[in-house]
Design an enzyme around this catalytic site. Structure first.
Site, PDB file in Angstrom:
ATOM      1  CG  ASP A 178      -4.896   6.023  -4.922  1.00  0.00           C
ATOM      2  OD1 ASP A 178      -3.856   6.708  -4.865  1.00  0.00           O
ATOM      3  OD2 ASP A 178      -5.081   5.134  -5.780  1.00  0.00           O
ATOM      4  CE1 TYR A 244      -2.786  -1.427  -0.942  1.00  0.00           C
ATOM      5  CE2 TYR A 244      -0.951  -2.796  -1.640  1.00  0.00           C
ATOM      6  CZ  TYR A 244      -1.480  -1.554  -1.333  1.00  0.00           C
ATOM      7  OH  TYR A 244      -0.677  -0.426  -1.422  1.00  0.00           O
TER       8      TYR A 244
END
Length: 429
Positions: A178, A244
């Site tokens: 994002d 992540y």
């Protein structure tokens, strides 16, 4: 995806590959059948389309492409078709007016490029990309901005004459980050021009893609490695796992309490309460599996432990939209003793989404992704200038915080205090 044909016609294929539209600026047509693979190949490779002609039949009620007679487009309402294509054109056409000399140079350059790609060998290549995404509008291309990682990367490939045009070029990506999110190992695949013959896979004889592309990329976006991949390779669906990392200062957080809560996330669960639903999907599966979750010390500050930097590492095959940021947000609340760890189990069992703010996107990084049978050709990148600028800025800010005039009495406000509103924290947006 937009393609310009001869005789002033434009073809438009939706991203979902379900609608094929055509217009000449006055009338409009649509094909309700499945879009043929030949047409998708045009869009995907960005090839010139001068060899294909539109033919009007049935008094312009229908169209067909001469070279592909099975493609029939029926008359449609111009008010529905034309605005869609005009919007695409307005975002992609060059608005700058050229004088006669510039126009002649442009035509000559375009002719040379067409000749190069008319006989060029294109190969499916996987690129490993690293970027600091703080100032960019995310990874995927968007119609309302050019400031995305894909747009920057494709324009760099176009400038290097590795692809014919960056317009409407289709790629596959490992993970869609994002706005503001960074990546150290983002993998995408696309068809690039190659120096080697069809079927030959000798990196020593091919272009040095890393050096070539990095020469025209901005400092915070860099190509790390490349590899030949098969025609059926898809970076999204063939990844074995994704990891992540989320970096944060200790502040007032109880790290041990947060660590004790992690095991509740591990395993296969319904993460409906930790994500934003994708409204473009008719039905969505919210079940995901987390195989590893940990909190580790990254940098210790011996003068003030609250300034020590930690990171949350999360490993899984796939993640939902905003899933990680919502998980981190709840972990912060647990670390500040605003919530009990039992809330995690409750949200996973019921799928209920509480009105917590999401953790900031700035510290989030797509750290790694793994594939089978890919032989990467790595290159050298120089981030010394970026490091120098960042470390000096960090030092200046830290010095400013330590001055008597601007002393920070409670460093915990970086994350939260019990007196603060939930939406007022810098780490919660």
């Amino acid at each position: 995806m937009l393609a310009k044909l001869v005789d002033g016609y434009y073809l438009y294929c939706s991203d979902l590959r379900t609608d094929l539209l055509a217009t000449n600026g006055v009338s409009a047509w649509s094909c309700s059948n499945r879009v043929p693979s030949e047409v998708l190949e045009w869009f995907r490779l960005g090839r010139p389309f001068s060899g294909y002609q539109i033919e009007e039949i049935d008094s312009t009620l229908s169209l067909k492409i001469k070279n592909l007679p099975e493609i029939i487009l029926k008359s449609a309402e111009p008010v529905k078709v034309i605005p869609t294509i005009l919007t695409e054109l307005s975002l992609r056409e060059n608005k700058r007016e050229l004088n006669a000399k510039q126009e002649a140079a442009r035509i000559a350059k375009e002719a040379k490029r067409k000749e190069i790609f008319r006989t060029a060998t294109l190969k499916n290549v996987a690129l490993k990309v690293a970027y600091l995404g703080w100032k960019y509008d995310g990874l995927a291309r968007q119609i309302n901005t050019n400031d995305t990682i894909e747009e920057i990367l494709l324009r760099a490939c176009e400038k290097c004459a590795l692809i014919y045009t960056a317009r409407d070029y289709k790629i596959t990506r490992c993970g869609r980050t994002d706005k503001g999110v960074s990546a150290f190992t983002q993998v995408i695949s696309l068809y690039l021009r190659s120096k080697t013959a069809e079927g030959e896979t000798d990196p020593e004889k091919d272009y040095d893609y890393v050096t070539l592309i990095n020469n025209v990329l901005p400092p915070k976006v860099k190509l790390v490695a490349w590899a030949y991949v098969g025609l059926e390779f898809d970076a999204r669906f063939q990844v074995l796992y994704r990891s992540y990392k989320y970096y944060f200062p200790k502040c007032d957080l109880d790290i041990e309490l947060m660590r004790g809560s992690l095991e509740r996330f591990v395993g296969t669960h319904n993460f409906r309460g930790f994500c934003k639903a994708d409204r473009t999907l008719e039905s969505q599966n919210f079940e995901r599996t987390i195989t590893y979750l940990a909190i580790d010390l990254v940098t210790e500050d011996r003068d003030d432990d609250k300034l020590s930097i930690y990171c949350i590492t999360i490993l899984g095959h796939a993640f939902l939209w905003h899933q990680i940021r919502n998980m981190v947000s709840l972990l912060f609340r647990i670390g500040l003793q605003l919530e009990s760890p039992k809330v995690i189990s409750s949200m996973l069992e019921t799928g209920v989404k509480y009105n917590y703010g999401m953790a900031s996107q700035i510290p989030l990084v797509l750290f790694d992704c793994e594939f089978e049978n890919i032989d990467w050709n790595e290159g050298r990148i120089d981030l010394s200038q970026t490091w120098f600028e960042s470390v000096v800025k960090t030092t200046l800010i830290k010095q400013l915080m330590s001055t008597e005039l601007l002393s920070v009495k409670n460093i915990g406000v970086l994350c939260d205090t019990k007196q603060q509103s939930i939406m007022s924290r810098p780490f919660i947006t």
